[in-house]
Design an enzyme around this catalytic site. Structure first.
Site, mmCIF file in Angstrom:
data_model
loop_
_atom_site.group_PDB
_atom_site.id
_atom_site.type_symbol
_atom_site.label_atom_id
_atom_site.label_comp_id
_atom_site.label_asym_id
_atom_site.label_seq_id
_atom_site.Cartn_x
_atom_site.Cartn_y
_atom_site.Cartn_z
ATOM 1 C CE1 TYR A 33 1.069 -0.124 4.392
ATOM 2 C CE2 TYR A 33 0.188 1.985 4.344
ATOM 3 C CZ TYR A 33 0.981 1.080 4.873
ATOM 4 O OH TYR A 33 1.655 1.442 6.110
ATOM 5 C CE LYS A 143 3.254 3.138 3.079
ATOM 6 N NZ LYS A 143 3.412 3.147 4.372
ATOM 7 C CD GLU A 176 10.119 1.571 10.166
ATOM 8 O OE1 GLU A 176 9.920 2.502 9.280
ATOM 9 O OE2 GLU A 176 9.902 0.511 9.897
ATOM 10 C CG LEU A 200 8.538 2.457 4.416
ATOM 11 C CD1 LEU A 200 8.091 1.174 3.620
ATOM 12 C CD2 LEU A 200 7.070 3.049 4.655
HETATM 13 N N1 PDD Z 1 3.097 5.505 7.558
HETATM 14 N N2 PDD Z 1 7.833 3.717 8.903
HETATM 15 C C1 PDD Z 1 6.672 2.915 8.957
HETATM 16 C C2 PDD Z 1 6.406 1.773 9.570
HETATM 17 C C3 PDD Z 1 5.458 3.688 8.151
HETATM 18 O O1 PDD Z 1 4.112 2.996 8.289
HETATM 19 C C4 PDD Z 1 5.556 4.857 7.521
HETATM 20 C C5 PDD Z 1 4.405 5.355 6.836
HETATM 21 C C6 PDD Z 1 6.899 5.566 7.466
HETATM 22 C C7 PDD Z 1 6.991 7.039 6.885
HETATM 23 O O2 PDD Z 1 6.981 6.646 5.313
HETATM 24 P P1 PDD Z 1 6.575 8.008 4.616
HETATM 25 O O3 PDD Z 1 7.536 9.113 4.820
HETATM 26 O O4 PDD Z 1 6.829 7.672 3.229
HETATM 27 O O5 PDD Z 1 5.042 8.448 4.847
HETATM 28 C C8 PDD Z 1 7.954 5.038 8.043
HETATM 29 C C9 PDD Z 1 1.918 5.634 6.925
HETATM 30 C C10 PDD Z 1 1.441 7.105 6.737
HETATM 31 C C11 PDD Z 1 0.853 4.844 7.008
HETATM 32 O O6 PDD Z 1 1.166 3.731 7.554
HETATM 33 O O7 PDD Z 1 -0.542 5.433 7.304
#
Ligand code: PDD
Length: 280
Positions: A33, A143, A176, A200
């Site tokens: 996703y 993801k 993270e 991620l």
């Molecule tokens: N989450 N690490 C994890 C585990 C995440 O689920 C996310 C993003 C990030 C940050 O990724 P990005 O900068 O590309 O949004 C890091 C999204 C927002 C979610 O699951 O809703």
């Protein structure tokens, strides 16, 4: 429309959309996703998110049922159907449909899209964090929809009145957070975990690094520990919906908050980029 749902070509109000039980997501959470923001009907960093979706899908041998260009065109068309242009755009590709069977089904993958009203969180108010051991699997670079440990950790943070839960692996290495990346500033340098299989590779993380480079702040993509987090000059979390958040407490103890100048400069740069790329 107020809240849109799309499933393999069918579009409707989200609350009325029905998904077949045989979608592999119901059996195995078998899919990947993306989640990102739109403002003024402009989707911010669309290319980067679509590229990552295709990378995640390829790592799981899922074939996205359209090309990158077709997907981007579709997402832009769906955004135009909305009553507001300030939105959360969420999309996922699941490994087709079939009876419950671990082996891959024949037939095309399923594409889901949802659009719901949302605005960027540009707050500079510091937040509190908790920490917990990272017991997730070793494919955190993908993801995927398998997010139970993140859901449990985030709920723990919510119940503690905190914004996020920071994960550390046995031995103390920070990876993270439950739904964002985490970084520290120490002695003027930004430290951020390297993009290996334990985190991620966040799009907002990449933009934080870009902002550091622009502002002349050195960046070190090296692992840091729980101890480093507790003794950091600043702690910053990033994600697409909350792109630059500052923390003042870790596990109930005061932390960070020693380089307001650097935090504010980075915050201004990151929010400024979002606002200018999505201006009317
Ligand atoms: N989450 N690490 C994890 C585990 C995440 O689920 C996310 C993003 C990030 C940050 O990724 P990005 O900068 O590309 O949004 C890091 C999204 C927002 C979610 O699951 O809703």
């Amino acid at each position: 429309m107020k809240e849109l749902g799309y499933y393999n070509g069918t579009i409707g109000e989200l609350s009325e959309m029905m998904i077949p039980m045989a979608d592999r997501v119901c059996w195995f959470g078998d899919g990947v996703y993306e989640a990102q923001l739109c403002r003024n009907y402009h989707i911010f960093t669309l290319d980067e998110h679509v590229d990552r979706l295709f990378r995640s899908a390829a790592l799981l041998k899922i074939e996205v049922p359209m090309t990158k260009e077709e997907l981007k065109r579709l997402l832009n068309e769906l955004v135009q159907k909305m009553d507001t242009g300030d939105l959360m755009l969420y999309y996922q590709v699941t490994r087709g449909s079939g009876k419950r069977n671990h082996a891959f089904p024949k037939g095309p993958a399923n594409l889901w899209v949802t659009l719901t009203p949302k605005t960027l969180n540009d707050s500079t108010e510091p937040v509190s964090l908790i920490t917990d051991e990272d017991t997730r699997f070793l494919h955190c670079n993908i993801k995927t929809l398998n997010l139970i440990p993140s859901v449990m950790a985030n709920q723990k943070a919510v119940e503690a009145g905190c914004y996020e839960c920071v994960f550390y692996r046995a031995g103390g290495r920070i990876t993270e957070c439950s739904h964002s990346n985490v970084h520290i500033i120490k002695d003027g340098t930004l430290y951020t975990a390297p993009t290996d299989h334990l985190i991620l590779a966040g799009i907002a993380r990449a933009h934080l690094i870009k902002a550091c480079k622009k502002l002349g702040i050195p960046v070190s993509e090296t692992p840091f520990t729980l101890d480093d987090l507790q003794n950091a000059d600043e702690i910053i979390t990033t994600s697409s919906t909350n792109p630059c958040i500052r923390a003042c407490k870790v596990d109930g103890k005061d932390a960070g908050m020693k380089r307001e100048d650097l935090f504010m400069a980075l915050h201004k740069e990151i929010i400024g980029e979002f606002l200018s790329d999505t201006a009317e």
